[in-house]
Design an enzyme around this catalytic site. Structure first.
Site, PDB file in Angstrom:
ATOM      1  N   LYS A 115     -11.201  10.779  14.868  1.00 21.70           N
ATOM      2  CA  LYS A 115     -11.177  11.742  13.759  1.00 21.70           C
ATOM      3  C   LYS A 115     -12.241  12.833  13.931  1.00 21.70           C
ATOM      4  O   LYS A 115     -12.030  13.967  13.523  1.00 21.70           O
ATOM      5  CB  LYS A 115     -11.351  11.029  12.418  1.00 21.70           C
ATOM      6  CG  LYS A 115     -10.109  10.226  12.057  1.00 21.70           C
ATOM      7  CD  LYS A 115      -9.962   9.945  10.594  1.00 21.70           C
ATOM      8  CE  LYS A 115      -8.576   9.380  10.332  1.00 21.70           C
ATOM      9  NZ  LYS A 115      -8.359   8.882   9.009  1.00 21.70           N
ATOM     10  N   LYS A 208      -0.417   7.814  16.380  1.00 20.26           N
ATOM     11  CA  LYS A 208      -0.058   7.186  15.099  1.00 20.26           C
ATOM     12  C   LYS A 208       0.524   8.217  14.127  1.00 20.26           C
ATOM     13  O   LYS A 208       0.020   9.342  14.053  1.00 20.26           O
ATOM     14  CB  LYS A 208      -1.335   6.573  14.499  1.00 20.26           C
ATOM     15  CG  LYS A 208      -1.105   5.697  13.291  1.00 20.26           C
ATOM     16  CD  LYS A 208      -2.428   5.240  12.694  1.00 20.26           C
ATOM     17  CE  LYS A 208      -3.043   6.315  11.832  1.00 20.26           C
ATOM     18  NZ  LYS A 208      -3.929   5.815  10.774  1.00 20.26           N
ATOM     19  N   LYS A 211      -0.980  10.908   7.761  1.00 17.76           N
ATOM     20  CA  LYS A 211      -0.833  11.863   6.658  1.00 17.76           C
ATOM     21  C   LYS A 211      -1.480  13.191   6.990  1.00 17.76           C
ATOM     22  O   LYS A 211      -1.079  14.224   6.500  1.00 17.76           O
ATOM     23  CB  LYS A 211      -1.566  11.328   5.417  1.00 17.76           C
ATOM     24  CG  LYS A 211      -0.884  10.197   4.735  1.00 17.76           C
ATOM     25  CD  LYS A 211      -1.679   9.847   3.479  1.00 17.76           C
ATOM     26  CE  LYS A 211      -2.325   8.497   3.585  1.00 17.76           C
ATOM     27  NZ  LYS A 211      -3.718   8.485   3.927  1.00 17.76           N
TER      28      LYS A 211
HETATM   29  N1  AQP Z   1       1.308   4.972  11.225  1.00 17.39           N
HETATM   30  C1  AQP Z   1       1.006   3.856  10.608  1.00 17.39           C
HETATM   31  N2  AQP Z   1       1.610   2.694  10.940  1.00 17.39           N
HETATM   32  C2  AQP Z   1       1.311   1.527  10.286  1.00 17.39           C
HETATM   33  N3  AQP Z   1       0.390   1.454   9.299  1.00 17.39           N
HETATM   34  C3  AQP Z   1      -0.238   2.579   8.933  1.00 17.39           C
HETATM   35  N4  AQP Z   1      -1.178   2.840   8.006  1.00 17.39           N
HETATM   36  C4  AQP Z   1      -1.474   4.156   8.035  1.00 17.39           C
HETATM   37  N5  AQP Z   1      -0.748   4.783   8.972  1.00 17.39           N
HETATM   38  C5  AQP Z   1       0.027   3.826   9.561  1.00 17.39           C
HETATM   39  C6  AQP Z   1      -1.750   1.837   7.120  1.00 17.39           C
HETATM   40  O1  AQP Z   1      -1.704   2.348   5.798  1.00 17.39           O
HETATM   41  C7  AQP Z   1      -2.861   1.916   5.096  1.00 17.39           C
HETATM   42  C8  AQP Z   1      -3.539   3.070   4.443  1.00 17.39           C
HETATM   43  O2  AQP Z   1      -4.047   3.951   5.423  1.00 17.39           O
HETATM   44  P1  AQP Z   1      -5.004   5.131   4.950  1.00 17.39           P
HETATM   45  O3  AQP Z   1      -4.246   6.131   4.234  1.00 17.39           O
HETATM   46  O4  AQP Z   1      -6.146   4.610   4.203  1.00 17.39           O
HETATM   47  O5  AQP Z   1      -5.656   5.698   6.214  1.00 17.39           O
HETATM   48  P2  AQP Z   1      -5.250   5.811   7.683  1.00 17.39           P
HETATM   49  O6  AQP Z   1      -5.026   4.489   8.287  1.00 17.39           O
HETATM   50  O7  AQP Z   1      -6.304   6.666   8.307  1.00 17.39           O
HETATM   51  O8  AQP Z   1      -3.859   6.556   7.579  1.00 17.39           O
HETATM   52  P3  AQP Z   1      -3.552   8.048   7.857  1.00 17.39           P
HETATM   53  O9  AQP Z   1      -2.181   8.336   7.413  1.00 17.39           O
HETATM   54  O10 AQP Z   1      -3.862   8.378   9.291  1.00 17.39           O
HETATM   55  O11 AQP Z   1      -4.541   8.753   6.890  1.00 17.39           O
HETATM   56  P4  AQP Z   1      -5.340  10.084   7.090  1.00 17.39           P
HETATM   57  O12 AQP Z   1      -4.436  10.979   7.862  1.00 17.39           O
HETATM   58  O13 AQP Z   1      -5.620  10.563   5.718  1.00 17.39           O
HETATM   59  O14 AQP Z   1      -6.582   9.734   7.837  1.00 17.39           O
HETATM   60  C9  AQP Z   1      -3.749   1.179   6.092  1.00 17.39           C
HETATM   61  O15 AQP Z   1      -3.556  -0.204   5.942  1.00 17.39           O
HETATM   62  C10 AQP Z   1      -3.229   1.632   7.412  1.00 17.39           C
HETATM   63  O16 AQP Z   1      -3.418   0.656   8.415  1.00 17.39           O
END
Ligand code: AQP
Length: 345
Positions: A115, A208, A211
């Site tokens: 990140k 991955k 969001k």
């Molecule tokens: N692509 C994914 N596949 C499976 N699980 C996922 N999770 C997120 N993306 C995937 C799971 O969703 C939960 C919440 O995640 P988060 O929103 O707290 O943060 P993150 O993991 O950093 O997800 P993002 O979408 O990548 O968020 P941003 O972009 O805001 O940093 C977790 O249990 C995660 O494992």
């Protein structure tokens, strides 16, 4: 002897809209666990501000996440749902954990490296200390089980290290209080299970689905309408070969692996079964079928989110009530932490 009871905690960041990755990787599991456990599901807004956020959009995203939790099947009467910043004990315990965790532990966290990118000197201190706050989120409730996607495994190992070190650093006080086996903070179990623990980007099968990916075409949002879902799937990256007839043929083909994995997860079947049906065919026919199952599964969630979103005051009331229930658990635990540390209160 005081013995800790099973309790589930998990959270999602209110950044953008929840995605198909959040849904398949975590949410389906959250919903299922409500029938067997006491569950606390948080909207982790303190985590969201580790990168810059627009205040008006953040507020909207918190309410959107709350609506998504409910629309996916989280029962707010049974489970505790709230946004993290309403329960100050998260930040309070995170500070304590900043003093328990070692720099070397955080230096190993791959999510920070991803990140922060190349310019890590300009990343916030909060982004670096994010895993300590995550450990506090879980342990301020002494949660024992944490349903998450694959990407959170390393952070949960760190939470276990923090719990272990705290239990060890304050073992005399903990023993004097009568905690069974010296366990004040549990070594929480990651529950990485469910139909798809790592959903990948539609634009790059090695990344991955996220969001915050700059390309909206890389993900399916729970707020997307049927046409948008179909368009994104149609534009999803693929390779020139036809689909293989069994899962072994997916090696080295990340996009084919991802799309067939999504289909399997959405229809509750295996990738082998999907390939038996679509193997040998071109991606175009498969993508049409995938768009249909995605729309069928997600459109009831999207309409319910839209319905709930029309009454933000009701969402705010639900979050405040959830926060009061969460505080009632966290406050006595935090008071004990303060006693163990030697603070006067
Ligand atoms: N692509 C994914 N596949 C499976 N699980 C996922 N999770 C997120 N993306 C995937 C799971 O969703 C939960 C919440 O995640 P988060 O929103 O707290 O943060 P993150 O993991 O950093 O997800 P993002 O979408 O990548 O968020 P941003 O972009 O805001 O940093 C977790 O249990 C995660 O494992």
């Amino acid at each position: 002897m005081i013995e800790l009871k099973p309790r589930v905690f998990s959270g999602m960041q209110p950044t953008g809209s929840l995605t198909l990755g959040n849904y398949l990787g975590a949410m389906i599991n959250w919903v299922a666990m409500q029938t067997t456990h006491d569950c606390i599901y948080c909207i982790v807004d303190l985590h969201a501000i580790t990168v810059a956020q627009d205040p008006a959009e953040l507020k909207a995203a918190i309410r959107r996440a709350a609506a998504a939790y409910m629309a996916c099947g989280i029962d707010t009467q049974k489970s505790i749902v709230f946004n993290q910043s309403q329960v100050a004990e998260h930040a309070e315990l995170a500070w304590v954990f900043n003093c328990v965790a070692r720099l070397g532990w955080l230096d190993r966290m791959t999510q920070f490296k991803e990140k922060a990118g190349k310019d890590k000197e300009r990343a916030s201190v909060g982004l670096y200390a994010y895993p300590n706050l995550m450990a506090a989120d879980i342990l301020v409730y002494r949660a024992t089980h944490v349903p998450v996607g694959e990407d959170q495994k390393q952070h949960l190992e760190l939470a276990r290290d923090i719990a272990q070190k705290f239990n060890n650093d304050f073992k005399e006080g903990i023993a004097a209080r009568g905690y069974k086996d010296g366990v004040f903070f549990p070594l929480c179990e990651p529950m990485i299970q469910g139909p798809a623990t790592r959903v990948m980007s539609l634009r790059d099968g090695t990344k991955k689905m996220s969001k915050s990916d700059p390309s909206d075409l890389s993900r399916i949002n729970l707020t997307d309408d049927a046409d948008t879902i179909a368009k994104k799937i149609q534009k999803a990256k693929t390779d020139p070969e036809p689909l293989p007839s069994e899962a072994a043929g997916l090696a080295g083909r990340p996009e084919a692996d991802n799309l067939t994995g999504i289909y399997a997860a959405l229809t509750g079947t295996t990738q082998d079964a999907v390939l038996k049906q679509f193997g040998g065919g071109q991606f175009s026919g498969f993508k049409k079928a995938l768009a249909e199952v995605a729309v069928e599964k997600l459109s009831p969630i999207t309409s319910e989110m839209n319905r709930l979103g029309r009454d933000p005051a009701e969402i705010d009331r639900m979050l405040a009530a959830g926060a009061a229930r969460a505080r009632a658990i966290a406050q006595p635990i935090m008071a004990e932490v303060k006693d163990l540390l030697g603070f006067v209160r």
